[in-house]
Structure formats: structure tokens, C-alpha cells
Write an enzyme that holds these catalytic residues in place. Structure first.
Site, PDB file in Angstrom:
ATOM      1  CG  HIS A 168     -20.723 -50.885  -4.859  1.00 52.33           C
ATOM      2  ND1 HIS A 168     -19.911 -52.000  -4.854  1.00 52.33           N
ATOM      3  CD2 HIS A 168     -20.081 -49.965  -5.629  1.00 52.33           C
ATOM      4  CE1 HIS A 168     -18.859 -51.788  -5.601  1.00 52.33           C
ATOM      5  NE2 HIS A 168     -18.920 -50.550  -6.079  1.00 52.33           N
ATOM      6  CB  ALA A 169     -22.857 -55.533  -2.325  1.00 47.48           C
ATOM      7  CG  HIS A 225     -16.841 -50.205  -2.100  1.00 45.62           C
ATOM      8  ND1 HIS A 225     -17.853 -49.590  -2.797  1.00 45.62           N
ATOM      9  CD2 HIS A 225     -15.692 -49.789  -2.670  1.00 45.62           C
ATOM     10  CE1 HIS A 225     -17.332 -48.821  -3.743  1.00 45.62           C
ATOM     11  NE2 HIS A 225     -16.032 -48.922  -3.695  1.00 45.62           N
ATOM     12  N   GLY A 270     -10.095 -54.374  -5.086  1.00 46.92           N
ATOM     13  CA  GLY A 270     -11.015 -55.237  -5.830  1.00 46.92           C
ATOM     14  C   GLY A 270     -10.418 -55.714  -7.151  1.00 46.92           C
ATOM     15  CE  LYS A 300     -15.578 -52.038 -10.568  1.00 51.01           C
ATOM     16  NZ  LYS A 300     -14.913 -50.969 -11.354  1.00 51.01           N
ATOM     17  CB  SER A 314     -18.838 -50.067 -10.985  1.00 53.16           C
ATOM     18  OG  SER A 314     -18.308 -48.783 -11.220  1.00 53.16           O
ATOM     19  CB  SER A 315     -19.089 -45.788  -7.505  1.00 55.65           C
ATOM     20  OG  SER A 315     -18.622 -46.434  -6.363  1.00 55.65           O
TER      21      SER A 315
END
Ligand code: PAF
Length: 282
Positions: free
Chosen positions: A34-35, A37, A149, A151, A187-188
Site C-alpha cells: 500500500h502507499a 510501503h 516503517g 508503525k 496496514s495490510s
């Protein structure tokens, strides 16, 4: 863009780049990009002429009953996404390439202490799986820099610890969390949220932000702030694993004078376990 599945394919390309004195930055991922990454790929590009993105759903970091089987495997779509921003190579190995002796006989790298709390306590063995696979990726790719990341705040601290402790010749770089418009960290696993839970999910970031603001304004009653936030999250339907204020540097309990804090949280909503954090510099 090259997609390498084997060690040999990877090594041939790396050797070619090294011949031209080109530096390599690695972005380790489990795919389903996703954005968030993609922003790490952009950041990697600032640190090296060549960017490798690894895509590997690592079995050793999933506990029993976790989502290893369901974890989305989307290599074709990921490859398209990585054309812009451009990665130079995707390394998408099979389990046998990453764990040549098999999972039973695989060497484990375990970082003590900092892995014991928070996600380490809620997901026993998780960080041993992460460090073991990241060490393998570092050995295979031999990157000059690797980007993770923010996160996954505890994860990046654990990887920094491992790299420093083992003297691994790689700079660890942390990229900012990318958020949806309503603040939810990308998040995935957000795709596991039902429509109803998706509407509630941004409350996690909102409460982290509220607590961060209170800390900025001088509040130091850490445990009251934590208890209040947990109560508010539970009231809207979260099942809270932790919501905690810690020293940003090492996740230890801060005293009143600590000037670099992290507010970090993990909470479940239906099938999704959301994690997020904010660093507060006072
Ligand atoms: O953050 C992740 O996606 C994974 O934990 C990592 C670092 C790629 C290791 O499998």
C-alpha cells in the site's frame, strides 16, 4: 524491474551493481503493498542508487491461530505497484530459499528484553521470527541501508538492537507512518476490518493524538492517561492489547523528566489487530 525468486538470480544482479560501486537499500515487506510501503521505497531511494524490495510472507513470525494462511499474497499487483516509485528488484523467495535447513532446523536470532513486552507479549515468538528473517535478508542482500516503517515501532527498535549488537554493516532507517484521510495508519491488515469496524478504527489514532497533546502540554500522570485511553477504546468496541506511554529509545517506563516518549497501542477490532504509535518530543 527484475523479479528474483532464487538466491542465484539475486546474487547475479547484486554483483553487477557492486561492480559499478552502486549502493543498495533494502525494503523488507510481506507484500500486499500500500502507499505506506511505497513511501518506504521513496525513502530507500534517497539512501542508495539501487532499491531492493523483498516480498516474503515469513512463516516463523506468525503464531498458532494467526493469519499466516489468509495473509494476502498479491505478487503480480505488488510488482505493478513497484514500477512507480521504481524499485530496481523484487526479491520474492520461496520458504526453502530463506530457510534452507527447513523450519525445524532453522537458526533463530532472538533479541532479549525489548521483545518481552507489548507485541512480544501478545504474540509469543513473533519477534524471534522477525529478527531471524531480517537477519537472513541482510545476509542475502547485504544492503547498505534497510528501511522499516514507524508503525511497527517496537519492530524497528528490535531490528536496530540486533543490527548494532551483531555489528551488521547496515544503516537502519525508519520511515514515517502513512495514514488514511481519517488518520488510520495504513496496514495490510486493515482489509480484515468490517465496514462497521472501519468506521470505528480511526479512534485509535485520535486517542493516541489526544494523549500526545496532553503530554506536550505538560501532563505526566502516565498511568492515568493510559487507563483513560483504554477505557475509551473499550467503550467504542476495541479489545485493547496495550496502550502505553514509554521511553521512545527503549520502551522502558519513563520518569517525569523523560523528554522523548512514545505513545504506543495495539487493539483488536473484529478480525483485525491494529497497531499504531506517536513519538512525542518534549
Ligand atoms: O514488517 C513486516 O512486514 C515484517 O515484519 C518484515 C520486517 C518484512 C519481516 O518479515
Amino acid at each position: 524491474m527484475i523479479v528474483a525468486h532464487t538466491k542465484q538470480e539475486l546474487e547475479e544482479q547484486l554483483a553487477e551493481w557492486r561492480r559499478h560501486d552502486e549502493h543498495v537499500a533494502l525494503v523488507p515487506t510481506m507484500g500486499n503493498l500500500h502507499a505506506g510501503h511505497l513511501s518506504l521505497v521513496d525513502l530507500a531511494r534517497e539512501h542508495a542508487e539501487r532499491v531492493v524490495v523483498s516480498i516474503f510472507v515469513n512463516p516463523t513470525q506468525f503464531g498458532e491461530g494467526e493469519d499466516f494462511d489468509e495473509y494476502p499474497r498479491t505478487l503480480e499487483r505488488d510488482t505493478r505497484r513497484l514500477k512507480k516509485p521504481a524499485a530496481d528488484l523484487i526479491f520474492a523467495p520461496e520458504v526453502e530459499t530463506m530457510y534452507p535447513f527447513g523450519l525445524e532446523d532453522a537458526t533463530t536470532i532472538a533479541v532479549p528484553r525489548i521483545t518481552e513486552n507489548f507485541c512480544g507479549a501478545d504474540r509469543p515468538g513473533h519477534f524471534d521470527g522477525v529478527t531471524s528473517v531480517v537477519a537472513r535478508l541482510f545476509a542475502l542482500v547485504q544492503p547498505d541501508a534497510a528501511v522499516f516503517g514507524q508503525k511497527d515501532y517496537q519492530q524497528q527498535l528490535v531490528i536496530r538492537h540486533m543490527s548494532l549488537d551483531l555489528n551488521l554493516p547496515v544503516s537502519i532507517i525508519t520511515g514515517e507512518t502513512v495514514r488514511e484521510e481519517d488518520g488510520l495508519a495504513m496496514s495490510s491488515r486493515n482489509q480484515y476490518l468490517s465496514e462497521g469496524d472501519r468506521a470505528i478504527a480511526p479512534v485509535l489514532f485520535k486517542l493516541l493524538s489526544d494523549v500526545a497533546k496532553q503530554l506536550q502540554s505538560g501532563a505526566r500522570n502516565y498511568s492515568d492517561l493510559e487507563v483513560e485511553a483504554i477505557a475509551k477504546l473499550s467503550a467504542v468496541g476495541f479489545d485493547v492489547d496495550y496502550f502505553s506511554i514509554r521511553r521512545a529509545q527503549n520502551l522502558e517506563i519513563p520518569d517525569r523528566d523523560c523528554d522523548e516518549l512514545v505513545v504506543l497501542a495495539a487493539a483488536r477490532l473484529g478480525d483485525a489487530r491494529l497497531i499504531d504509535n506517536i513519538v512525542v518530543t518534549i
